[in-house]
Enzyme design. Structure first.
Site: not given
Ligand code: GNR
Ligand code: NI
Length: 175
Positions: A50, A55, A98-99, A140-141, A144
């Site tokens: 995601g 980001q 999270c990236l 999660h997104e 953000h």
């Molecule tokens: O790549 C991602 N893996 C992930 C694993 C578990 C829960 C959420 C994520 S999102 C993350 C990529 C990211 O930082 N998206 O904002």
């Molecule tokens: Ni993230």
């Protein structure tokens, strides 16, 4: 006409951009579709499942997701102005990463199932019922888009340790 997609640099903790609340998208046009495609390319390159626009430094309410497994056909999804319209009382726990917080992982508890209203890449209104990894990733997104990070859902002690570590690394890099 260029169609090549571009891999964009990722914004990393403690960049204050990550705490900014992203603004709604007013028009789904070809510029926005190009941004969505660049986000997908950047996400696949990372690799991640995601990515929110913030980001890559764009404070707009758009995110991309692909939770298909390696070896399976890709399932790129684009969510514009997503809104959670329902969420289950049932919770599930996933180990998240999270990236924007590289190489740190922690378990986070969230609603197991959610309903999300959004516009797709064509600007068409959609409603999705998500569960499993898709539900977790969507939450999660969407976090953000509101300046919220997964570390905000863990203990204060752990969170402060992570923030400190990344602040230190950024400082060392600046010298
Ligand atoms: O790549 C991602 N893996 C992930 C694993 C578990 C829960 C959420 C994520 S999102 C993350 C990529 C990211 O930082 N998206 O904002
Ligand atoms: Ni993230």
């Amino acid at each position: 006409m260029g169609t090549a997609m571009t891999i964009k640099p990722l914004i990393i903790l403690p960049d204050p951009l990550l705490r900014q609340v992203s603004k709604p998208i007013e028009r789904v046009d070809s510029d926005l579709q190009r941004l969505a495609d660049d986000m997908l390319e950047t996400m696949y390159d990372a690799p991640g499942i995601g990515l929110a626009a913030i980001q890559i430094g764009v404070p707009r309410r758009m995110l991309v997701i692909d939770v298909s497994r390696e070896g399976e056909e890709k399932q790129p999804l684009v969510f514009i102005n997503p809104e959670v319209v329902k969420s289950s009382d049932e919770r599930s726990v996933y180990e998240e990463g999270c990236l924007s917080i590289p190489d740190y992982y922690a378990e986070v508890e969230r609603p197991a199932t959610i309903g999300v209203k959004y516009l797709d890449r064509d600007g068409k209104e959609q409603l999705i019922d998500a569960d499993g990894l898709l539900a977790t990733c969507l939450q999660h997104e969407i976090d953000h888009l509101n300046g919220v990070l997964f570390i905000d859902h863990i203990s204060r002690l752990k969170r402060e340790m992570v923030i400190k570590k990344f602040a230190k690394a950024a400082k060392a890099k600046a010298i």
